[in-house]
Design an enzyme around this catalytic site. Structure first.
Site, PDB file in Angstrom:
ATOM      1  CB  CYS A 139      36.318 -20.385  27.846  1.00 53.63           C
ATOM      2  SG  CYS A 139      36.797 -19.955  26.158  1.00 53.63           S
ATOM      3  CB  CYS A 168      46.868 -12.508  23.039  1.00 48.27           C
ATOM      4  SG  CYS A 168      46.473 -11.105  22.001  1.00 48.27           S
ATOM      5  CE  LYS A 219      50.089 -12.365  28.354  1.00 46.88           C
ATOM      6  NZ  LYS A 219      50.777 -13.439  27.771  1.00 46.88           N
ATOM      7  CG  HIS A 265      41.949 -20.820  27.201  1.00 47.62           C
ATOM      8  ND1 HIS A 265      41.371 -21.588  28.181  1.00 47.62           N
ATOM      9  CD2 HIS A 265      40.914 -20.189  26.574  1.00 47.62           C
ATOM     10  CE1 HIS A 265      40.061 -21.440  28.143  1.00 47.62           C
ATOM     11  NE2 HIS A 265      39.758 -20.609  27.175  1.00 47.62           N
TER      12      HIS A 265
END
Lengths: 478, 402
Positions: free
Chosen positions: B83, B208, B334, B338
């Site tokens: 990430c 998540c 959020k 991602h």
């Protein structure tokens, strides 16, 4: 003198009430319940579980052979007993053998173990028997069959239970069978098997064994008689002429017919209550009948404290959802999970890791004394100490037989699994060391930081013809 | 100062695509869109770029970048660091300029996950040869353990803990609904957040972040050249990576209450940028909120909140857009989802716009301004891996002389 020097057993945590099966199929459910192996259990894992119970206070490196009996071996070609032996940390030199294809395989293995020890070719032999025969949905067998395992350790020192005689009759009478392509057990018209076989051969085998050592029925403290169901078991026991007080609980009501494991499990139930001097007659059934007469010695009192049959009967959870059972047994087409399919397991990588991963060895640093596991996708062997940084200065340290407590956990609803949610837990072991493992035989609501767990050998996945086994944890239920 | 990146390079142009389920575009399309926005912003063309760094978790080689842009034989390095991928591509591009090897370089981050046919990521491990003696794992499971221990350690009831992390997500949705580029632009209520289905207990669906497609790009040059190109370049103050030994699942010293690599990277970044009190000195931050609990714990690891006290700051709105230290001003992972290889540069883009006073270029019509008053320093943070072991990036950018 050769005989039994330890015993252990295992009954899966989940029990399916026969009433729940009846309710599903609008049929009469029988009384009692059957033990149901978890979604990740099979004869290999249940053999390890019974073996762990049996080797509670025995150094596994002193065991010279593992004889595994089952009609439900996960592998047709790949030695199932060697997977069990490796998980139990038996030495590489162990002479492992798979006994298979007949419900008498359990007693066949007992006799082979006894003969080997008696002959002096093996000093100690661990016999495990486990089964989880699959019956077609809604048939009678579905109510009768149960899952479980037993283990007996044979040796010649401190013998707790001697074998006085055995008598073995083999006859190609097929009341139950499975061909190479059958998933479910087939059977012939039940009156044939009962009247022409079951009501005759065990009587003859028992008489043969008693005659060999000059015993009468009243000399027998307990009769451990195998059978397919309570009705035929009671009929045979009555025909053999033993009193009700002599009949050992065949576990058919509370566990079910556990196939090759049945004679071992009934015997272990009897040994738990046996007194020195007792004589036990064990009679198995399946393409013939084996009858074995045991004599209990003073040393029986040295091998108490197992979970065995009695305690395992109480460690249970009612499975009140028949659909969950169907799913566990892969008897219904489940929608595929919205997850990428698991890759194939690598045989060379599994071989490379087998001596650490299967018995769950970590290491202990010789310099700083820190016990530690190393479990990554590429290796299970630590090279650099996570505490002091020394390289390759370790001694082997086994975690499989240690308890721990939960440092953290989560119930994962996203992961593909046969029994969601998957509970993952980080375990801090008594004596040091930590690892992350899946947790099974747990109710999500009972999980908490600090809860006590123990290790259990389970199937991790089945991909492209390969069963992958590894350790999980479960709540301690003594 | 040798050993510090502070004020040695500057950003003169940036671009960023809309993030989301971009069924209509390919990774190559998004690269072109983000990079040409950055060209236009900087007033340059492809021929001005001397070298490039491409961050992607999926594509192989620098040709993932050179092919769609038709870059003509210049050096391109493909970077992968989970990430932290995009931020690490940016970091290496900055170092090349600071070293004096190049004076006009491009850093790009891109990933496209929505062609995979599943929601969420895989198990993080590539299918293929392995001993397969690790259980399948999922990211939410690993991060949920932070919440389990945090609630337990600080004596939060399930309801108190859920509300704390739910409030993190609620705040981000409040910001994301204003942003044209966000994947999720809906107003989400606390009730919806708290009552959503469980994904990995105690994390529910709204704890998540989603998975999405997106790309972002930055053009980096020397401060001298930057000042000649525009009046408002943004200066790099700190770039730090910390790689954990991944021993949290094996070392009983790890507490599952913090992420050690974040602490290490942050402290190094504060030292590099000359920051003593980040709670006071940092104007704003975009942090890795893969899960709500991750953001909560990160606030403590970055010293934005005292250890064990983040709940007060969250519930009091300290990290809201109008709070003392706004976090996830664009809505964070959020609301953006991602795309692993792009997220770090997407975060940097928000800091860049805010520092230039251009945040309302992305404002959805009818919403109040999302521009902060006079921000001076912005921090970005990425976490690649899981709490027991991860790759952490912490970077700080800001105005000159700060």
């Amino acid at each position: 003198m050769a005989g039994i020097i330890s015993y252990g057993a295992y009954i899966p945590y989940y029990r399916l009430p026969r009433a729940a099966i009846g309710k599903m199929w609008d049929a009469k459910g029988g009384r009692g319940e059957k033990a149901v192996a978890g979604f990740d259990e099979d004869p290999i894992t249940m053999s390890v579980a019974a073996g762990l119970d049996c080797l509670r206070d025995v150094d596994p490196r002193t065991v010279e052979a593992l004889f595994l009996a089952t009609t439900c071996a996960p592998y047709k070609e790949r030695q199932n007993s060697t997977i069990v032996a490796t998980a139990l940390d038996l030495p590489q030199a162990a002479r492992n053998t798979d006994f298979a294809n007949c419900l008498r395989a359990g007693t066949n293995a007992i006799m082979a173990a006894l003969d080997s020890v008696e002959a002096g070719t093996l000093k100690s032999v661990l016999v495990t028997a486990a089964d989880m025969r699959l019956a077609g949905a809604a048939g009678e067998d579905e109510q009768d069959f149960g899952d479980g395992s037993g283990a007996l350790l044979f040796g010649s020192n401190n013998v707790a239970v001697e074998i006085e005689a055995y008598h073995c009759l083999s006859e190609d009478l097929a009341d139950y069978w499975r061909s190479h392509e059958d998933t479910y057990v087939r059977h012939w018209e039940d009156r044939f098997g009962r009247e022409e076989g079951y009501m005759r051969l065990p009587v003859e085998a028992a008489a043969g064994a008693m005659k060999k050592c000059g015993l009468k029925k009243e000399d027998i403290s307990r009769l451990c008689l195998c059978g397919a169901n309570l009705r035929s078991h009671a009929a045979l026991a009555a025909k053999m002429g033993f009193s009700k007080e002599q009949i050992q609980d065949p576990l058919l009501a509370d566990v079910g017919n556990t196939g090759t494991a049945q004679p071992l499990m009934i015997l272990i139930g009897a040994l738990e209550d046996a007194k020195p001097g007792d004589r036990i007659l064990l009679v198995s059934w399946g393409n013939g009948s084996d009858a074995i007469i045991f004599r209990v010695n003073e040393e029986i009192d040295n091998i108490r404290g197992r979970r065995g049959i009695k305690r395992h009967l109480k460690i249970k959870k009612t499975l009140d959802n028949y659909g969950r059972y169907l799913r566990w047994r892969d008897m219904v087409d489940i929608a595929p999970p919205p997850r990428p399919p698991a890759g194939a397991a690598s045989m060379s990588a599994q071989w490379r890791e087998h001596s650490t991963a299967l018995p769950l060895y970590g290491v202990k640093c010789k310099n700083c004394g820190t016990p530690q596991l190393y479990l990554s996708s590429s290796s299970t062997r630590a090279r650099i100490c996570l505490n002091c940084g020394r390289k390759d200065e370790f001694e082997p340290y086994r975690f499989a037989n240690r308890r721990g407590q939960v440092a953290s956990f989560s119930h994962d609803f996203l992961a593909a699994g046969t029994d969601p949610p998957t509970t993952a837990a980080v375990i801090d072991f008594e004596g040091g060391g930590r690892g992350q493992f899946n947790m099974v035989d747990r109710e999500p609501d009972e999980c908490s930081v600090g809860m006590k767990v123990e290790m259990t050998f389970r199937k991790l996945q089945y991909t492209q013809g390969t069963h992958t086994y590894f350790w999980k944890c479960k709540p301690v239920r003594d | 100062m040798p050993g510090s990146i502070k004020d040695r390079v500057a950003i003169v142009g940036m671009g960023c695509t809309r993030f989301g389920e971009r069924w209509d575009v390919s990774a190559a399309d998004m690269i072109v869109e983000a990079v040409y926005q950055a060209y236009e912003d900087a007033g340059i063309e492809t021929k001005d770029i001397q070298a490039a760094w491409l961050g992607t978790a999926t594509g192989m080689t620098g040709m993932v970048l050179s092919e769609p842009l038709r870059l003509q034989y210049i050096p391109v390095t493909r970077v992968e660091n989970a990430c932290a991928t995009a931020s690490d591509a940016f970091r290496n591009a900055c170092y090349a300029v600071a070293a004096g090897i190049y004076d006009m370089v491009l850093a790009v981050g891109v990933d496209k996950f929505k062609d995979s046919g599943i929601s969420g990521l895989g198990d993080g491990g590539a299918p293929g040869p392995s001993h397969a003696m690790e259980a399948e794992s999922t990211p939410p499971r690993q991060f949920a353990m932070l919440a389990t221990t945090y609630f337990s350690k600080y004596g939060l009831s399930f309801e108190e803990g859920k509300h704390m992390i739910g409030r993190v997500s609620w705040k981000s949705h409040q910001n994301g609904m204003r942003n044209k580029n966000a994947h999720f632009q809906k107003d989400v209520s606390m009730d919806t957040i708290l009552n959503a289905p469980m994904v990995a207990w105690p994390l529910g669906l709204f704890d998540c972040c989603g998975v999405s497609d997106g790309a972002a790009a930055a053009i980096i040059t020397t401060p001298e050249i930057a000042q000649s190109m525009r009046k408002d370049p943004v200066y790099v103050k700190a770039l730090q990576i910390s790689m954990a030994p991944r021993d949290g699942n094996f070392n009983t010293n790890y507490d599952f209450l913090h992420v050690e690599a974040t602490v290490r990277a942050a402290e190094a970044a504060y030292k590099e940028a000359g920051i003593k009190n980040p709670r006071e000195e940092i104007s704003m931050a975009e942090v890795h909120d893969c899960f709500s609990i991750t953001e909560a714990v990160t606030m403590e690891d970055l010293r934005f909140s005292p250890r064990g006290k983040v709940r007060d700051d969250i519930e009091n709105g300290f990290f809201d857009l109008d709070g003392g230290l706004p976090v996830q001003l664009d809505g964070g992972l959020k609301c953006f989802g991602h795309p692993i290889g792009a997220s770090g540069l997407r975060m940097l883009y928000e800091m860049y716009l805010q520092l230039q006073g251009r945040a309302d270029e992305l404002l959805n019509p009818g919403f109040p301004s999302r521009q902060l008053a006079n921000p001076k320093l912005g921090l970005t943070h990425n976490l690649g891996g899981s709490p027991d072991g991860c790759a952490i990036f912490v970077g700080i950018v800001g105005l000159p002389g700060v």
